[in-house]
Design a protein around this motif. Structure first.
Motif, PDB file in Angstrom:
ATOM      1  N   PHE A 190       0.838  -1.192   0.000  1.00 34.92           N
ATOM      2  CA  PHE A 190       0.000   0.000   0.000  1.00 34.92           C
ATOM      3  C   PHE A 190       0.878   1.248   0.000  1.00 34.92           C
ATOM      4  CE2 PHE A 190      -2.268  -3.265   2.461  1.00 34.92           C
ATOM      5  CZ  PHE A 190      -3.456  -3.364   1.733  1.00 34.92           C
ATOM      6  N   ARG A 191       0.392   2.301  -0.609  1.00 27.30           N
ATOM      7  CA  ARG A 191       1.112   3.578  -0.549  1.00 27.30           C
ATOM      8  C   ARG A 191       1.286   4.038   0.885  1.00 27.30           C
ATOM      9  NH1 ARG A 191      -0.092   7.148  -5.770  1.00 27.30           N
ATOM     10  NH2 ARG A 191       0.778   8.733  -4.394  1.00 27.30           N
ATOM     11  N   GLU A 192       0.289   3.773   1.714  1.00 29.05           N
ATOM     12  CA  GLU A 192       0.342   4.209   3.112  1.00 29.05           C
ATOM     13  C   GLU A 192       1.434   3.494   3.900  1.00 29.05           C
ATOM     14  OE1 GLU A 192      -4.085   4.419   1.887  1.00 29.05           O
ATOM     15  OE2 GLU A 192      -2.289   3.234   1.395  1.00 29.05           O
ATOM     16  N   ALA A 193       1.957   2.384   3.360  1.00 28.32           N
ATOM     17  CA  ALA A 193       3.011   1.626   4.039  1.00 28.32           C
ATOM     18  C   ALA A 193       4.370   1.834   3.396  1.00 28.32           C
ATOM     19  CB  ALA A 193       2.664   0.141   4.038  1.00 28.32           C
ATOM     20  N   CYS A 194       4.450   2.706   2.410  1.00 29.78           N
ATOM     21  CA  CYS A 194       5.703   2.964   1.690  1.00 29.78           C
ATOM     22  C   CYS A 194       6.332   4.225   2.265  1.00 29.78           C
ATOM     23  CB  CYS A 194       5.399   3.112   0.195  1.00 29.78           C
ATOM     24  SG  CYS A 194       6.875   3.265  -0.826  1.00 29.78           S
ATOM     25  N   TRP A 195       7.206   4.028   3.255  1.00 27.55           N
ATOM     26  CA  TRP A 195       7.732   5.137   4.051  1.00 27.55           C
ATOM     27  C   TRP A 195       9.101   5.603   3.564  1.00 27.55           C
ATOM     28  CZ3 TRP A 195       4.574   7.275   7.593  1.00 27.55           C
ATOM     29  CH2 TRP A 195       3.495   6.503   8.056  1.00 27.55           C
ATOM     30  N   TYR A 196       9.328   6.920   3.680  1.00 26.10           N
ATOM     31  CA  TYR A 196      10.658   7.493   3.468  1.00 26.10           C
ATOM     32  C   TYR A 196      10.764   8.744   4.331  1.00 26.10           C
ATOM     33  CZ  TYR A 196      14.869   9.360   1.326  1.00 26.10           C
ATOM     34  OH  TYR A 196      16.156   9.838   1.132  1.00 26.10           O
ATOM     35  N   GLU A 197      11.660   8.672   5.323  1.00 23.46           N
ATOM     36  CA  GLU A 197      11.882   9.789   6.243  1.00 23.46           C
ATOM     37  C   GLU A 197      10.576  10.298   6.848  1.00 23.46           C
ATOM     38  OE1 GLU A 197      14.240  12.702   4.189  1.00 23.46           O
ATOM     39  OE2 GLU A 197      16.080  11.520   4.419  1.00 23.46           O
ATOM     40  N   GLY A 198       9.736   9.362   7.296  1.00 22.26           N
ATOM     41  CA  GLY A 198       8.517   9.711   7.999  1.00 22.26           C
ATOM     42  C   GLY A 198       7.340  10.081   7.116  1.00 22.26           C
ATOM     43  N   GLN A 199       7.541  10.099   5.802  1.00 20.43           N
ATOM     44  CA  GLN A 199       6.471  10.428   4.866  1.00 20.43           C
ATOM     45  C   GLN A 199       6.213   9.226   3.954  1.00 20.43           C
ATOM     46  OE1 GLN A 199       4.898  13.463   5.069  1.00 20.43           O
ATOM     47  NE2 GLN A 199       6.268  13.889   6.795  1.00 20.43           N
ATOM     48  N   THR A 200       5.006   9.163   3.408  1.00 18.95           N
ATOM     49  CA  THR A 200       4.695   8.092   2.467  1.00 18.95           C
ATOM     50  C   THR A 200       4.946   8.564   1.042  1.00 18.95           C
ATOM     51  OG1 THR A 200       2.350   8.724   2.571  1.00 18.95           O
ATOM     52  CG2 THR A 200       3.082   6.917   3.983  1.00 18.95           C
ATOM     53  N   THR A 201       4.929   7.618   0.115  1.00 26.93           N
ATOM     54  CA  THR A 201       5.439   7.851  -1.228  1.00 26.93           C
ATOM     55  C   THR A 201       4.590   8.819  -2.048  1.00 26.93           C
ATOM     56  OG1 THR A 201       6.238   6.697  -3.202  1.00 26.93           O
ATOM     57  CG2 THR A 201       4.183   5.921  -2.273  1.00 26.93           C
ATOM     58  N   ASP A 202       5.232   9.402  -3.072  1.00 21.61           N
ATOM     59  CA  ASP A 202       4.514  10.235  -4.033  1.00 21.61           C
ATOM     60  C   ASP A 202       4.322   9.476  -5.341  1.00 21.61           C
ATOM     61  OD1 ASP A 202       6.979  10.266  -5.327  1.00 21.61           O
ATOM     62  OD2 ASP A 202       7.462  12.321  -4.746  1.00 21.61           O
ATOM     63  N   ASP A 203       3.697  10.131  -6.309  1.00 22.89           N
ATOM     64  CA  ASP A 203       3.403   9.475  -7.586  1.00 22.89           C
ATOM     65  C   ASP A 203       4.649   9.122  -8.376  1.00 22.89           C
ATOM     66  OD1 ASP A 203       0.699   9.498  -7.195  1.00 22.89           O
ATOM     67  OD2 ASP A 203       0.309  11.268  -8.428  1.00 22.89           O
ATOM     68  N   ASN A 204       5.769   9.785  -8.094  1.00 25.06           N
ATOM     69  CA  ASN A 204       7.006   9.537  -8.824  1.00 25.06           C
ATOM     70  C   ASN A 204       7.613   8.185  -8.453  1.00 25.06           C
ATOM     71  OD1 ASN A 204       9.088  10.500 -10.665  1.00 25.06           O
ATOM     72  ND2 ASN A 204      10.378  10.784  -8.855  1.00 25.06           N
ATOM     73  N   TRP A 205       7.566   7.846  -7.170  1.00 27.22           N
ATOM     74  CA  TRP A 205       8.206   6.633  -6.669  1.00 27.22           C
ATOM     75  C   TRP A 205       7.247   5.454  -6.512  1.00 27.22           C
ATOM     76  CZ3 TRP A 205      13.405   6.171  -6.153  1.00 27.22           C
ATOM     77  CH2 TRP A 205      14.150   7.356  -6.201  1.00 27.22           C
ATOM     78  N   ALA A 206       5.968   5.730  -6.347  1.00 23.98           N
ATOM     79  CA  ALA A 206       5.002   4.672  -6.072  1.00 23.98           C
ATOM     80  C   ALA A 206       4.987   3.545  -7.096  1.00 23.98           C
ATOM     81  CB  ALA A 206       3.599   5.276  -5.938  1.00 23.98           C
ATOM     82  N   PRO A 207       5.165   3.809  -8.416  1.00 23.56           N
ATOM     83  CA  PRO A 207       5.121   2.692  -9.361  1.00 23.56           C
ATOM     84  C   PRO A 207       6.140   1.601  -9.078  1.00 23.56           C
ATOM     85  CG  PRO A 207       4.971   4.781 -10.525  1.00 23.56           C
ATOM     86  CD  PRO A 207       5.319   5.104  -9.104  1.00 23.56           C
ATOM     87  N   PHE A 208       7.252   1.961  -8.428  1.00 25.70           N
ATOM     88  CA  PHE A 208       8.356   1.029  -8.224  1.00 25.70           C
ATOM     89  C   PHE A 208       8.490   0.582  -6.769  1.00 25.70           C
ATOM     90  CE2 PHE A 208       9.266   4.263 -11.425  1.00 25.70           C
ATOM     91  CZ  PHE A 208       9.275   3.476 -12.558  1.00 25.70           C
ATOM     92  N   PHE A 209       7.698   1.175  -5.884  1.00 23.41           N
ATOM     93  CA  PHE A 209       7.838   0.902  -4.456  1.00 23.41           C
ATOM     94  C   PHE A 209       6.546   0.447  -3.793  1.00 23.41           C
ATOM     95  CE2 PHE A 209      11.866   2.795  -5.143  1.00 23.41           C
ATOM     96  CZ  PHE A 209      12.675   2.398  -4.094  1.00 23.41           C
ATOM     97  N   VAL A 210       5.530   0.167  -4.598  1.00 23.93           N
ATOM     98  CA  VAL A 210       4.261  -0.340  -4.071  1.00 23.93           C
ATOM     99  C   VAL A 210       3.790  -1.476  -4.974  1.00 23.93           C
ATOM    100  CG1 VAL A 210       1.874   0.203  -3.481  1.00 23.93           C
ATOM    101  CG2 VAL A 210       3.641   1.953  -3.175  1.00 23.93           C
ATOM    102  N   CYS A 211       3.367  -2.575  -4.350  1.00 26.49           N
ATOM    103  CA  CYS A 211       2.747  -3.683  -5.095  1.00 26.49           C
ATOM    104  C   CYS A 211       1.231  -3.554  -4.931  1.00 26.49           C
ATOM    105  CB  CYS A 211       3.238  -5.032  -4.584  1.00 26.49           C
ATOM    106  SG  CYS A 211       2.731  -6.422  -5.631  1.00 26.49           S
ATOM    107  N   GLY A 212       0.634  -2.697  -5.768  1.00 30.43           N
ATOM    108  CA  GLY A 212      -0.767  -2.349  -5.604  1.00 30.43           C
ATOM    109  C   GLY A 212      -1.718  -3.512  -5.752  1.00 30.43           C
ATOM    110  N   GLN A 213      -1.395  -4.447  -6.648  1.00 33.37           N
ATOM    111  CA  GLN A 213      -2.291  -5.591  -6.840  1.00 33.37           C
ATOM    112  C   GLN A 213      -2.318  -6.494  -5.609  1.00 33.37           C
ATOM    113  OE1 GLN A 213      -2.134  -6.940 -11.329  1.00 33.37           O
ATOM    114  NE2 GLN A 213      -0.159  -6.038 -10.764  1.00 33.37           N
ATOM    115  N   LEU A 214      -1.173  -6.637  -4.944  1.00 31.83           N
ATOM    116  CA  LEU A 214      -1.143  -7.404  -3.699  1.00 31.83           C
ATOM    117  C   LEU A 214      -1.945  -6.688  -2.622  1.00 31.83           C
ATOM    118  CD1 LEU A 214      -0.197  -9.710  -1.951  1.00 31.83           C
ATOM    119  CD2 LEU A 214       1.980  -8.521  -1.627  1.00 31.83           C
ATOM    120  N   GLY A 215      -1.839  -5.361  -2.581  1.00 33.30           N
ATOM    121  CA  GLY A 215      -2.617  -4.598  -1.608  1.00 33.30           C
ATOM    122  C   GLY A 215      -4.107  -4.818  -1.768  1.00 33.30           C
TER     123      GLY A 215
END
Length: 284
Positions: A190-215
């Motif tokens: 989930f995007r909500e579980a993709c953390w970086y320095e206390g913040q969750t991911t943006d649209d730039n990084w989410a394609p490569f750092f979230v497995c949306g279908q598994l979510g």
């Protein structure tokens, strides 16, 4: 049923190829001091053939069950299929090792099981077309290196779909008496579980750092089995955080740092609860 596994040491993204021998020795010594019933590793152990070498070393040194999934770095220098095939063969030779992607649910106690899958940043979240991110994966994993870049999005999508399908099947096969399921994966689902320095991911990084279908599979499973707790452990981002998705679905994302080895958390597994506590120990 075998002896219940009550205490599990969770490790994520160790990148053993970046750690010096004395760091590795101190880390394994601490693991032995903690004396867990089993070890759980959520991917990025190393790269290429070194992954199998490191797993053999861990099995020989720790001499207890080691359950693992793979991360993207583990496929570097090889193809996805050949890497998985080699590690499936390794697990047949080394009884302490269990590759969860290729394995049914592991019983932890009468009410709790462990399942897992590698997962993949599957290009279903964020803005793939507009992203400026280009991971080393595209040059170092044969499936991408030998294919046209125009096909990369489809390849990412296919890997995410395969991971989601495997987890969905494992969840469907759980008997009703299972009230807790521990789910190990590498990529945050989930995007909500993709953390970086206390913040969750943006649209730039989410394609490569979230497995949306598994979510989506996990969310559906939680909705369909509201009395079952779903606890997800993942890594990939090297930054930690907790995402409570629903009352019965929580995702813990683990911390990692190149060159040091961490014991992310100790899991205490009882028949009605799964608790995590961090030893706050690293070996720089």
């Amino acid at each position: 049923m075998n002896q219940p596994l009550r205490r599990i040491a969770w490790i994520t993204d160790p990148h053993f190829d970046h750690a010096k021998l004395d760091v590795w020795q101190s880390w394994t010594a601490k693991l032995l001091d903690l004396d867990p019933d089993a070890i759980l590793i959520t991917g990025d152990l190393s790269e290429g053939d070194d992954v199998a070498y490191q797993l053999r070393c861990l099995a020989e040194t720790l001499n207890r069950p080691i359950h693992f999934v793979l991360g993207n770095h583990d496929f570097y220098g090889k193809s996805i299929a050949s890497t998985r095939r080699d590690l499936i063969a390794l697990c047949r030779d080394v009884p302490q090792l269990t590759y969860l992607t290729d394995h049914p649910a592991v019983t932890l106690n009468a009410s709790t099981v462990l399942i897992g899958d590698d997962g993949w940043g599957d290009a279903t979240e964020g803005d793939y077309a507009g992203s400026i991110v280009r991971l080393n994966d595209f040059q170092l994993i044969e499936d991408f290196r030998t294919s046209n870049p125009d096909s990369w999005q489809s390849l990412l999508n296919a890997e995410g779909r395969a991971a989601a399908d495997r987890i969905a099947e494992k969840l469907r096969n759980l008997p009703d008496e299972i009230t807790q399921v521990l789910i190990a994966t590498h990529v945050p689902p989930f995007r909500e579980a993709c953390w970086y320095e206390g913040q969750t991911t943006d649209d730039n990084w989410a394609p490569f750092f979230v497995c949306g279908q598994l979510g989506r599979v996990l969310r559906t499973a939680a909705e369909q089995a509201p009395k079952r707790k779903h606890v997800v452990l993942c890594g990939h981002t090297h930054h930690d955080g907790v995402a409570q998705m629903t009352d019965n679905l929580v995702v813990h994302t683990g911390f990692s740092r190149y060159g040091s080895l961490e014991i992310e958390s100790m899991l205490s597994i009882e028949e009605d609860i799964i608790e995590l506590s961090r030893p706050t120990i690293c070996f720089p």
